[in-house]
Motif scaffolding. Sequence first.
Motif, PDB file in Angstrom:
ATOM      1  N   ALA A   1       4.593 -17.490  -0.893  1.00 47.59           N
ATOM      2  CA  ALA A   1       5.206 -16.213  -0.694  1.00 47.59           C
ATOM      3  C   ALA A   1       4.561 -14.913  -0.463  1.00 47.59           C
ATOM      4  O   ALA A   1       5.190 -14.106   0.271  1.00 47.59           O
ATOM      5  N   VAL A   2       3.445 -14.694  -1.081  1.00 46.40           N
ATOM      6  CA  VAL A   2       2.845 -13.584  -0.658  1.00 46.40           C
ATOM      7  C   VAL A   2       2.074 -13.217   0.658  1.00 46.40           C
ATOM      8  O   VAL A   2       1.914 -12.450   1.196  1.00 46.40           O
ATOM      9  N   GLU A   3       1.762 -14.546   1.077  1.00 43.33           N
ATOM     10  CA  GLU A   3       1.362 -14.461   2.361  1.00 43.33           C
ATOM     11  C   GLU A   3       2.346 -14.179   3.470  1.00 43.33           C
ATOM     12  O   GLU A   3       2.135 -13.668   4.460  1.00 43.33           O
TER      13      GLU A   3
ATOM     14  N   GLY B   1      12.383  -9.141  -1.642  1.00 42.95           N
ATOM     15  CA  GLY B   1      12.747  -7.768  -2.147  1.00 42.95           C
ATOM     16  C   GLY B   1      11.746  -6.518  -1.974  1.00 42.95           C
ATOM     17  O   GLY B   1      12.257  -5.391  -1.849  1.00 42.95           O
ATOM     18  N   ILE B   2      10.309  -6.876  -1.991  1.00 45.33           N
ATOM     19  CA  ILE B   2       9.579  -6.015  -1.797  1.00 45.33           C
ATOM     20  C   ILE B   2       9.416  -5.461  -0.295  1.00 45.33           C
ATOM     21  O   ILE B   2       9.445  -4.298   0.177  1.00 45.33           O
ATOM     22  N   GLN B   3       9.787  -6.606   0.503  1.00 43.53           N
ATOM     23  CA  GLN B   3       9.501  -6.260   2.057  1.00 43.53           C
ATOM     24  C   GLN B   3      10.830  -5.336   2.441  1.00 43.53           C
ATOM     25  O   GLN B   3      10.754  -4.336   3.023  1.00 43.53           O
ATOM     26  N   ASP B   4      12.101  -5.580   1.677  1.00 42.96           N
ATOM     27  CA  ASP B   4      13.455  -4.895   2.113  1.00 42.96           C
ATOM     28  C   ASP B   4      13.502  -3.602   1.199  1.00 42.96           C
ATOM     29  O   ASP B   4      14.472  -2.794   1.354  1.00 42.96           O
TER      30      ASP B   4
ATOM     31  N   LYS C   1       0.717  -1.301  -0.146  1.00 45.46           N
ATOM     32  CA  LYS C   1       0.176   0.044   0.000  1.00 45.46           C
ATOM     33  C   LYS C   1       0.768   1.287   0.143  1.00 45.46           C
ATOM     34  O   LYS C   1       0.489   2.305  -0.606  1.00 45.46           O
ATOM     35  N   ASP C   2       1.994   1.203   0.427  1.00 41.64           N
ATOM     36  CA  ASP C   2       2.734   2.353   0.757  1.00 41.64           C
ATOM     37  C   ASP C   2       3.621   2.494  -0.502  1.00 41.64           C
ATOM     38  O   ASP C   2       4.133   3.695  -0.733  1.00 41.64           O
TER      39      ASP C   2
ATOM     40  N   ALA D   1       3.721  -6.659   6.097  1.00 36.91           N
ATOM     41  CA  ALA D   1       3.533  -5.763   5.488  1.00 36.91           C
ATOM     42  C   ALA D   1       1.877  -5.659   4.743  1.00 36.91           C
ATOM     43  O   ALA D   1       1.287  -6.670   4.762  1.00 36.91           O
ATOM     44  N   ASP D   2       1.333  -4.249   4.664  1.00 39.80           N
ATOM     45  CA  ASP D   2       0.150  -4.353   3.830  1.00 39.80           C
ATOM     46  C   ASP D   2       0.369  -4.498   2.524  1.00 39.80           C
ATOM     47  O   ASP D   2       0.790  -3.586   1.935  1.00 39.80           O
ATOM     48  N   VAL D   3      -0.168  -5.637   2.029  1.00 39.81           N
ATOM     49  CA  VAL D   3      -0.101  -5.840   0.900  1.00 39.81           C
ATOM     50  C   VAL D   3      -0.914  -5.338  -0.327  1.00 39.81           C
ATOM     51  O   VAL D   3      -2.137  -4.955   0.063  1.00 39.81           O
ATOM     52  N   ASN D   4      -0.595  -4.639  -1.376  1.00 43.75           N
ATOM     53  CA  ASN D   4      -1.777  -4.344  -2.442  1.00 43.75           C
ATOM     54  C   ASN D   4      -1.437  -5.284  -3.795  1.00 43.75           C
ATOM     55  O   ASN D   4      -0.344  -5.416  -3.991  1.00 43.75           O
ATOM     56  N   ILE D   5      -2.688  -5.708  -4.128  1.00 39.03           N
ATOM     57  CA  ILE D   5      -2.714  -6.243  -5.472  1.00 39.03           C
ATOM     58  C   ILE D   5      -3.219  -5.401  -6.479  1.00 39.03           C
ATOM     59  O   ILE D   5      -4.366  -4.864  -6.431  1.00 39.03           O
TER      60      ILE D   5
END
Length: 337
Positions: free
Chosen positions: A220-222, A201-204, A145-146, A228-232
């Motif tokens: 992996a997405v779970e 990579g998204i996390q870091d 989301k960020d 983190a707040d995931v956005n699809i």
Amino acid sequence: MMKKSFWSVLALGFLALVLAACGGGTADSDEGGDSASGGEGDSGETQFVNILTGGPQGTYYPLGGAFATIINNNVDGVEANATSTGASVENMKSLRDGDGELAFVQTDIASYAAEGKLMFEGDQIDNVQAVGTLYPETIQIVTTKDSGIETVADLEGKVVSVGAPGSGTYANAENILSIHDLSIDEDIEARNLAFGDSTSGIQDGTIDAAFITSGTPTGAVESLAATADVNIVKFEESKIQALIDEFGYYAEDEIAEGTYGLEEPVKTVAVQAMLVANSDLSEDLVYNMTKAIFENTDQVQHSKGELITAESALDGVGIELHPGAKKYFDEAGVSAE
């Protein structure tokens, strides 16, 4: 006296052997011939079926194990086993080379192989046929989301994981970006990462988004959603239809509210996971295996089992159907939409 008895016994024994060879031995010989060779399917020999799947952490491998158990329990004279592989592209080539009998593959990859396109350019595969489609392989463009990324157009100029060149995920990314007038080579900073490395990579913060083609929810997405707040990324209806019109193996799909903590459903697209067979397999063998699988899906413990039905098995197949599978679906009254 003892010498005479010995030679008498020896003579009688020899006479018995001669009589056996000339008379009753014919029946014994015939029985032995039947058990050793016999007619096709009656020889008593076991047919080994190697089911090519995917990585141990994916969906293909446990489903392949379930299918092997169903086949072993319902098809006489067959011994099936599931083998972990590099998934779709590798599986098509292995079937072509005779290194397996059944395999899991994405429908788009099967079409590329049959047509000799993309990762199969100059390497067309013409000895693999469909058994049936199984469940959607959802294209998920994952970010946070960020990130501020809401649409595919927002990916321009961003660092985006698109999977390894030659992979199904890479081909999906290429198709989707092209529909949005974007290019992997020119409009994004592409990274060729596996699913786990993509979400890490998204996390870091080293990448902004990732294309992931997999049944949902994807592990992996779970894992990313746990930190983190995931956005699809959502797809516009017009772009979904354009993608379907341009590439016939896509279908509209939706990621349910609550998946990865999503606050509302997300419209996207999917290809299908499909079971395919080496075309050299006999019609009877493939018929019996197809019938066993699609009439015993209640024995599949994996969550995808409830999506596997005979009624939907011809949706989006995209390549020629094996005659044995066709025989089963004809009898079941199933036809492609």
